[in-house]
Design a protein around this motif. Structure first.
Motif, PDB file in Angstrom:
ATOM      1  N   LYS A  64     -18.304  -1.257 -18.462  1.00 18.07           N
ATOM      2  CA  LYS A  64     -18.185  -2.612 -17.918  1.00 18.07           C
ATOM      3  C   LYS A  64     -16.807  -3.185 -18.207  1.00 18.07           C
ATOM      4  N   ASP A  65     -16.305  -2.948 -19.429  1.00 20.10           N
ATOM      5  CA  ASP A  65     -14.978  -3.454 -19.798  1.00 20.10           C
ATOM      6  C   ASP A  65     -13.890  -2.800 -18.948  1.00 20.10           C
ATOM      7  N   ALA A  66     -14.065  -1.503 -18.628  1.00 17.00           N
ATOM      8  CA  ALA A  66     -13.080  -0.818 -17.791  1.00 17.00           C
ATOM      9  C   ALA A  66     -13.048  -1.415 -16.386  1.00 17.00           C
ATOM     10  N   LEU A  67     -14.214  -1.734 -15.845  1.00  9.29           N
ATOM     11  CA  LEU A  67     -14.285  -2.306 -14.501  1.00  9.29           C
ATOM     12  C   LEU A  67     -13.699  -3.709 -14.445  1.00  9.29           C
ATOM     13  N   PHE A  72     -10.339  -2.214  -9.753  1.00  7.28           N
ATOM     14  CA  PHE A  72     -10.606  -0.849  -9.307  1.00  7.28           C
ATOM     15  C   PHE A  72     -10.731  -0.739  -7.791  1.00  7.28           C
ATOM     16  N   VAL A  73     -11.224  -1.779  -7.142  1.00  9.29           N
ATOM     17  CA  VAL A  73     -11.346  -1.715  -5.682  1.00  9.29           C
ATOM     18  C   VAL A  73      -9.972  -1.552  -5.047  1.00  9.29           C
ATOM     19  N   ASN A 221       6.180   0.176  -7.885  1.00 13.47           N
ATOM     20  CA  ASN A 221       5.322  -1.000  -7.782  1.00 13.47           C
ATOM     21  C   ASN A 221       4.953  -1.499  -9.173  1.00 13.47           C
ATOM     22  N   THR A 222       5.260  -2.754  -9.450  1.00 19.67           N
ATOM     23  CA  THR A 222       4.904  -3.351 -10.743  1.00 19.67           C
ATOM     24  C   THR A 222       3.684  -4.263 -10.643  1.00 19.67           C
ATOM     25  N   ASP A 223       3.292  -4.607  -9.434  1.00 17.10           N
ATOM     26  CA  ASP A 223       2.098  -5.423  -9.213  1.00 17.10           C
ATOM     27  C   ASP A 223       0.866  -4.540  -9.372  1.00 17.10           C
ATOM     28  N   ILE A 224      -0.053  -4.933 -10.265  1.00 21.56           N
ATOM     29  CA  ILE A 224      -1.236  -4.125 -10.545  1.00 21.56           C
ATOM     30  C   ILE A 224      -2.079  -3.924  -9.289  1.00 21.56           C
ATOM     31  N   ASN A 225      -2.050  -4.873  -8.357  1.00 19.66           N
ATOM     32  CA  ASN A 225      -2.837  -4.763  -7.133  1.00 19.66           C
ATOM     33  C   ASN A 225      -2.239  -3.786  -6.130  1.00 19.66           C
ATOM     34  N   LEU A 226      -1.011  -3.323  -6.385  1.00 17.65           N
ATOM     35  CA  LEU A 226      -0.360  -2.352  -5.510  1.00 17.65           C
ATOM     36  C   LEU A 226      -0.200  -0.996  -6.185  1.00 17.65           C
ATOM     37  N   MET A 227      -0.817  -0.831  -7.331  1.00 10.33           N
ATOM     38  CA  MET A 227      -0.736   0.436  -8.050  1.00 10.33           C
ATOM     39  C   MET A 227      -1.841   1.381  -7.603  1.00 10.33           C
ATOM     40  N   THR A 228      -1.727   2.615  -8.047  1.00  8.95           N
ATOM     41  CA  THR A 228      -2.768   3.617  -7.816  1.00  8.95           C
ATOM     42  C   THR A 228      -3.632   3.743  -9.073  1.00  8.95           C
ATOM     43  N   LEU A 229      -4.644   4.582  -8.994  1.00 11.25           N
ATOM     44  CA  LEU A 229      -5.536   4.745 -10.144  1.00 11.25           C
ATOM     45  C   LEU A 229      -4.795   5.276 -11.374  1.00 11.25           C
ATOM     46  N   SER A 230      -3.923   6.255 -11.176  1.00 13.01           N
ATOM     47  CA  SER A 230      -3.213   6.835 -12.315  1.00 13.01           C
ATOM     48  C   SER A 230      -2.291   5.822 -12.983  1.00 13.01           C
ATOM     49  N   SER A 231      -1.508   5.096 -12.187  1.00 11.24           N
ATOM     50  CA  SER A 231      -0.608   4.102 -12.765  1.00 11.24           C
ATOM     51  C   SER A 231      -1.365   2.899 -13.305  1.00 11.24           C
ATOM     52  N   GLY A 232      -2.473   2.532 -12.661  1.00 13.23           N
ATOM     53  CA  GLY A 232      -3.282   1.431 -13.172  1.00 13.23           C
ATOM     54  C   GLY A 232      -3.875   1.748 -14.533  1.00 13.23           C
ATOM     55  N   LEU A 233      -4.360   2.979 -14.707  1.00 10.27           N
ATOM     56  CA  LEU A 233      -4.909   3.374 -16.001  1.00 10.27           C
ATOM     57  C   LEU A 233      -3.839   3.360 -17.089  1.00 10.27           C
ATOM     58  N   ALA A 249     -13.338   5.598 -20.263  1.00 10.46           N
ATOM     59  CA  ALA A 249     -14.316   5.175 -19.255  1.00 10.46           C
ATOM     60  C   ALA A 249     -13.631   4.954 -17.910  1.00 10.46           C
ATOM     61  N   GLY A 250     -12.449   4.324 -17.938  1.00 11.36           N
ATOM     62  CA  GLY A 250     -11.693   4.156 -16.702  1.00 11.36           C
ATOM     63  C   GLY A 250     -11.257   5.482 -16.112  1.00 11.36           C
ATOM     64  N   SER A 251     -10.929   6.430 -16.960  1.00 11.11           N
ATOM     65  CA  SER A 251     -10.526   7.757 -16.481  1.00 11.11           C
ATOM     66  C   SER A 251     -11.689   8.460 -15.785  1.00 11.11           C
ATOM     67  N   LEU A 252     -12.893   8.245 -16.282  1.00 12.46           N
ATOM     68  CA  LEU A 252     -14.067   8.828 -15.618  1.00 12.46           C
ATOM     69  C   LEU A 252     -14.247   8.260 -14.221  1.00 12.46           C
ATOM     70  N   PHE A 253     -14.065   6.944 -14.093  1.00 13.94           N
ATOM     71  CA  PHE A 253     -14.140   6.340 -12.756  1.00 13.94           C
ATOM     72  C   PHE A 253     -13.053   6.905 -11.847  1.00 13.94           C
ATOM     73  N   ALA A 254     -11.878   7.164 -12.414  1.00 11.81           N
ATOM     74  CA  ALA A 254     -10.749   7.615 -11.611  1.00 11.81           C
ATOM     75  C   ALA A 254     -10.897   9.055 -11.136  1.00 11.81           C
ATOM     76  N   MET A 255     -11.619   9.880 -11.889  1.00 11.20           N
ATOM     77  CA  MET A 255     -11.714  11.292 -11.534  1.00 11.20           C
ATOM     78  C   MET A 255     -12.824  11.579 -10.517  1.00 11.20           C
ATOM     79  N   ILE A 256     -13.646  10.599 -10.209  1.00 11.39           N
ATOM     80  CA  ILE A 256     -14.774  10.823  -9.297  1.00 11.39           C
ATOM     81  C   ILE A 256     -14.321  11.300  -7.911  1.00 11.39           C
ATOM     82  N   PRO A 257     -13.319  10.654  -7.266  1.00 11.94           N
ATOM     83  CA  PRO A 257     -12.923  11.133  -5.921  1.00 11.94           C
ATOM     84  C   PRO A 257     -12.425  12.566  -5.907  1.00 11.94           C
ATOM     85  N   MET A 258     -11.620  12.945  -6.907  1.00 10.59           N
ATOM     86  CA  MET A 258     -11.111  14.311  -6.950  1.00 10.59           C
ATOM     87  C   MET A 258     -12.232  15.319  -7.194  1.00 10.59           C
ATOM     88  N   LEU A 259     -13.190  14.943  -7.998  1.00 14.81           N
ATOM     89  CA  LEU A 259     -14.331  15.829  -8.249  1.00 14.81           C
ATOM     90  C   LEU A 259     -15.124  16.053  -6.973  1.00 14.81           C
TER      91      LEU A 259
END
Length: 279
Positions: A64-67, A72-73, A221-233, A249-259
């Motif tokens: 929950k804290d990671a989200l 993330f959207v 990109n320095t704006d968090i809303n324009l970053m990717t999952l890797s840079s956001g993490l 926990a955030g890394s687990l959310f990030a690896m779902i698409p690649m999996l």
């Protein structure tokens, strides 16, 4: 007697083979298991010395804290757009360039292909400053296009598909020409469909490379809303203290698409490696 000795030797060799394969598999899987287990620990337990493997108490609030710590959207949308466009550009331009280098004859072909190989062998970090300056001069930093820019062309994809086209007999193209096809029709209707497995492998390669790209999205990109999952993490890593359970926990959310991508295309991925590597 000899038959029994040979059978025993084969059994020992087979046992040793399985032992090393299982040991290698465990070595590869361990970081993922450690990530999952750390995401379920408390902060104090995650930095405990000596480290503990299994959490004493499962802390589900880390997810929950990671989200709530990251948008993330937006990160998912930015990452999907970047990966999708880079994959499309890699397939389109690398297919045409690879076909030209493999099947066409023109002046300077070897020199140009040598430049492609040189660019492929150079570390990508040396291109960060020139690429950033190019975007800054036209005011395209802090944008989605900035994430896509380095992947518009792919030296690796050009080399990869050139190897695939080199494995196709020239007689196929000559037969298409005799049947009335021009060069473009020969490429699109005859040659390109024969490289479907290699194109699928290139798709996965490009997607993985783009998905794991960390330095460029952080720089451009320095704006968090324009970053990717890797840079956001990467922004979850603090200067003095890092909440490792939330980061994992955030890394687990990030690896779902690649999996999911690998599970869908794993057969094409393995076949593409085998066919292109064999040639």
């Amino acid at each position: 007697m000899k038959t029994g000795t040979m059978s025993r030797s084969r059994g020992i060799a087979t046992g040793l083979t399985y032992f090393f394969l299982i040991a290698g598999a465990l070595l590869m899987i361990f970081p993922f298991l450690w990530m999952i287990l750390t995401s379920l620990k408390s902060l104090s337990e995650s930095v405990q010395i000596p480290p503990t493997i299994f959490p004493a108490k499962i802390v589900w609030s880390n997810f929950k804290d990671a989200l709530t710590s990251l948008p993330f959207v937006n990160l998912y949308i930015n990452t999907i757009i970047m990966v999708l466009v880079r994959v499309i550009c890699a397939i389109v331009f690398s297919s045409m360039a690879g076909y030209a280098f493999a099947k066409l004859h023109f002046k300077g072909k070897n020199v140009l292909f040598t430049l492609v190989l040189v660019q492929m062998m150079m570390p990508s970090q040396i291109f960060v400053i020139p690429q950033y300056q190019m975007l800054a001069k036209v005011g395209l930093t802090e944008s989605i296009f900035a994430l896509i820019f380095p992947g518009l062309v792919s030296a690796f994809g050009t080399f990869f598909l050139r190897q695939a086209y080199m494995g196709i007999p020239n007689e196929i193209g000559e037969a298409a020409y005799l049947d009335g096809c021009n060069q473009w029709q020969t490429f699109t209707k005859v040659m390109l469909p024969l490289t479907g497995t290699s194109v699928a492998a290139l798709t996965i390669f490009t997607a993985v490379f783009a998905y794991a790209d960390l330095m460029w999205p952080l720089v451009v990109n320095t704006d968090i809303n324009l970053m990717t999952l890797s840079s956001g993490l990467a922004t979850l890593k603090g200067q003095f203290m890092t909440n490792y359970p939330v980061l994992m926990a955030g890394s687990l959310f990030a690896m779902i698409p690649m999996l999911i991508l690998y599970l869908i295309f794993q057969r094409q991925f393995i076949e593409g490696i085998a066919l292109t590597g064999g040639k």
